[in-house]
Design a protein around this motif. Sequence first.
Motif, PDB file in Angstrom:
ATOM      1  N   GLN A  18      -4.626  10.658  -3.473  1.00 16.72           N
ATOM      2  CA  GLN A  18      -5.009   9.601  -2.529  1.00 16.72           C
ATOM      3  C   GLN A  18      -5.197   8.316  -3.330  1.00 16.72           C
ATOM      4  O   GLN A  18      -5.436   8.388  -4.536  1.00 16.72           O
ATOM      5  CB  GLN A  18      -6.349   9.955  -1.873  1.00 16.72           C
ATOM      6  N   ILE A  19      -5.076   7.166  -2.661  1.00 19.35           N
ATOM      7  CA  ILE A  19      -5.432   5.912  -3.343  1.00 19.35           C
ATOM      8  C   ILE A  19      -6.481   5.165  -2.535  1.00 19.35           C
ATOM      9  O   ILE A  19      -6.623   5.388  -1.337  1.00 19.35           O
ATOM     10  CB  ILE A  19      -4.210   4.979  -3.579  1.00 19.35           C
ATOM     11  N   ARG A  20      -7.200   4.310  -3.236  1.00 19.65           N
ATOM     12  CA  ARG A  20      -8.072   3.379  -2.522  1.00 19.65           C
ATOM     13  C   ARG A  20      -7.944   2.022  -3.192  1.00 19.65           C
ATOM     14  O   ARG A  20      -7.605   1.929  -4.383  1.00 19.65           O
ATOM     15  CB  ARG A  20      -9.524   3.867  -2.502  1.00 19.65           C
ATOM     16  N   MET A  21      -8.169   0.981  -2.407  1.00 22.59           N
ATOM     17  CA  MET A  21      -8.065  -0.369  -2.961  1.00 22.59           C
ATOM     18  C   MET A  21      -9.404  -1.072  -2.847  1.00 22.59           C
ATOM     19  O   MET A  21     -10.078  -0.968  -1.821  1.00 22.59           O
ATOM     20  CB  MET A  21      -6.988  -1.136  -2.200  1.00 22.59           C
ATOM     21  N   ARG A  22      -9.762  -1.747  -3.942  1.00 23.15           N
ATOM     22  CA  ARG A  22     -10.998  -2.534  -3.940  1.00 23.15           C
ATOM     23  C   ARG A  22     -10.618  -3.992  -4.107  1.00 23.15           C
ATOM     24  O   ARG A  22      -9.727  -4.302  -4.897  1.00 23.15           O
ATOM     25  CB  ARG A  22     -11.886  -2.113  -5.113  1.00 23.15           C
TER      26      ARG A  22
ATOM     27  N   TRP B 136     -12.700   8.981  -8.737  1.00 20.70           N
ATOM     28  CA  TRP B 136     -11.592   8.007  -8.694  1.00 20.70           C
ATOM     29  C   TRP B 136     -11.289   7.470 -10.091  1.00 20.70           C
ATOM     30  O   TRP B 136     -12.182   7.309 -10.910  1.00 20.70           O
ATOM     31  CB  TRP B 136     -11.948   6.828  -7.788  1.00 20.70           C
TER      32      TRP B 136
ATOM     33  N   LYS C  95       0.832  -1.204   0.000  1.00 24.45           N
ATOM     34  CA  LYS C  95       0.000   0.000   0.000  1.00 24.45           C
ATOM     35  C   LYS C  95       0.865   1.251   0.000  1.00 24.45           C
ATOM     36  O   LYS C  95       0.613   2.210  -0.738  1.00 24.45           O
ATOM     37  CB  LYS C  95      -0.867   0.001   1.271  1.00 24.45           C
TER      38      LYS C  95
ATOM     39  N   VAL D 287      -6.473  -0.862  -7.784  1.00 30.93           N
ATOM     40  CA  VAL D 287      -6.109   0.409  -7.151  1.00 30.93           C
ATOM     41  C   VAL D 287      -6.731   1.556  -7.939  1.00 30.93           C
ATOM     42  O   VAL D 287      -6.609   1.617  -9.165  1.00 30.93           O
ATOM     43  CB  VAL D 287      -4.577   0.584  -7.126  1.00 30.93           C
ATOM     44  N   ASP D 288      -7.366   2.466  -7.222  1.00 27.90           N
ATOM     45  CA  ASP D 288      -7.863   3.707  -7.823  1.00 27.90           C
ATOM     46  C   ASP D 288      -7.059   4.868  -7.257  1.00 27.90           C
ATOM     47  O   ASP D 288      -6.637   4.832  -6.096  1.00 27.90           O
ATOM     48  CB  ASP D 288      -9.339   3.956  -7.445  1.00 27.90           C
TER      49      ASP D 288
ATOM     50  N   GLU E 166      -9.248   4.230 -12.065  1.00 30.21           N
ATOM     51  CA  GLU E 166      -8.589   2.939 -11.846  1.00 30.21           C
ATOM     52  C   GLU E 166      -7.221   2.953 -12.514  1.00 30.21           C
ATOM     53  O   GLU E 166      -7.103   3.306 -13.687  1.00 30.21           O
ATOM     54  CB  GLU E 166      -9.467   1.837 -12.439  1.00 30.21           C
TER      55      GLU E 166
ATOM     56  N   SER F 287      -7.172   9.156  -6.734  1.00 34.76           N
ATOM     57  CA  SER F 287      -8.137  10.259  -6.747  1.00 34.76           C
ATOM     58  C   SER F 287      -7.969  11.035  -8.050  1.00 34.76           C
ATOM     59  O   SER F 287      -6.858  11.261  -8.508  1.00 34.76           O
ATOM     60  CB  SER F 287      -7.920  11.176  -5.547  1.00 34.76           C
TER      61      SER F 287
END
Length: 340
Positions: free
Chosen positions: A239-243, A276, A223, A256-257, A278, A259
Amino acid sequence: MKEKIESLLAEIESLVCKTENEIEEARVRLLGKKGEITRLFEEFRTVPSEQKREFGQKLNQLKTAAASKIEAMRSAVQETGSSKASFDLTKPGDAYPLGSRHPVSIVREEIVEIFRKFGYDVAEGPEIEDDWHVFEALNFPPEHPARDMQDTFFISSSANSILLRTHTSSVQVRAMEKLPLPIRIVCPGRVFRNEAISARAHCIFHQVEGLYIDENVTFADMKQAILLFAREMFGAGSQIRMRPSYFPFTEPSAEVDVSCNICHGKGCNICKGTGWLEIMGCGMVDPNVLEASGIDSRKYSGFAFGMGIERIAMLKWQVRDLRNYFENDLRFLREFETSL
Ligand code: PHE
């Protein structure tokens, strides 16, 4: 007369003229109507006939020597004269168009450079691969849809098929087989998938995949590495987010997305209102994959990630049609000229 001829010969030999005028003067003085050589020819008439042969030859030699010397000096002066005229040292140079790097190359190098700074090495491998390195060693069950003819270009489909790699994960398998641990690599390269060509898909595209294997590598390390990458690539405020996701070779796996760098999360037509974008797939390397390459999965763990270069470039420059990258239309390529 003999001495006169000799002294004139010596004079001609050492004659130096710097301008056309000086040359013309010398010509008149020697070969003109009243020139010294012309006068000698007149004198020649009075030479007794038994000496005529000897003096005749000498005189002719003298005349030829004078004429060729004058000719040589003339062309020398003309040469420097003409180059002087066409060579203006104060003239500004012609600007040659430098060309530009292809946007895919620009982004590939940017991605590779970011990971190089993090201590990753670059690994490359063959585009024509075997089933083992593209699928089998990556824990693809035999019935996995990615093995289907629809996705993979097969070259020969005997027991151990030869095919065009569908991802550069194959380079990671080769690295795990031969490199000493720990391994920290990125694998940029061209990949092939049997897809209908459209604005959003192409049968050829480029990836950068990454692999990090050591003792005690955790999901948190992954991460952090991806967050740092996203901030270098898309800006410090990213920023990142994980699905949660699924790949046969990683467990757990994630998409991973990042922002959206256009609307900064507010929602625009590039991020389709979500805020977001991808950017890649990632996950912890499945123990089966480590074992298939002879790595002790009880001692070592690792993470892997993979992204499409064209996709990152599309986000960076808002290119809407993927086909632009492959058609070599100069109007498109010239837009990247300043990005050398
Ligand atoms: N190999 C995957 C692909 O081509 C990307 C990926 C690499 C996903 C590593 C997870 C980990 O889509």
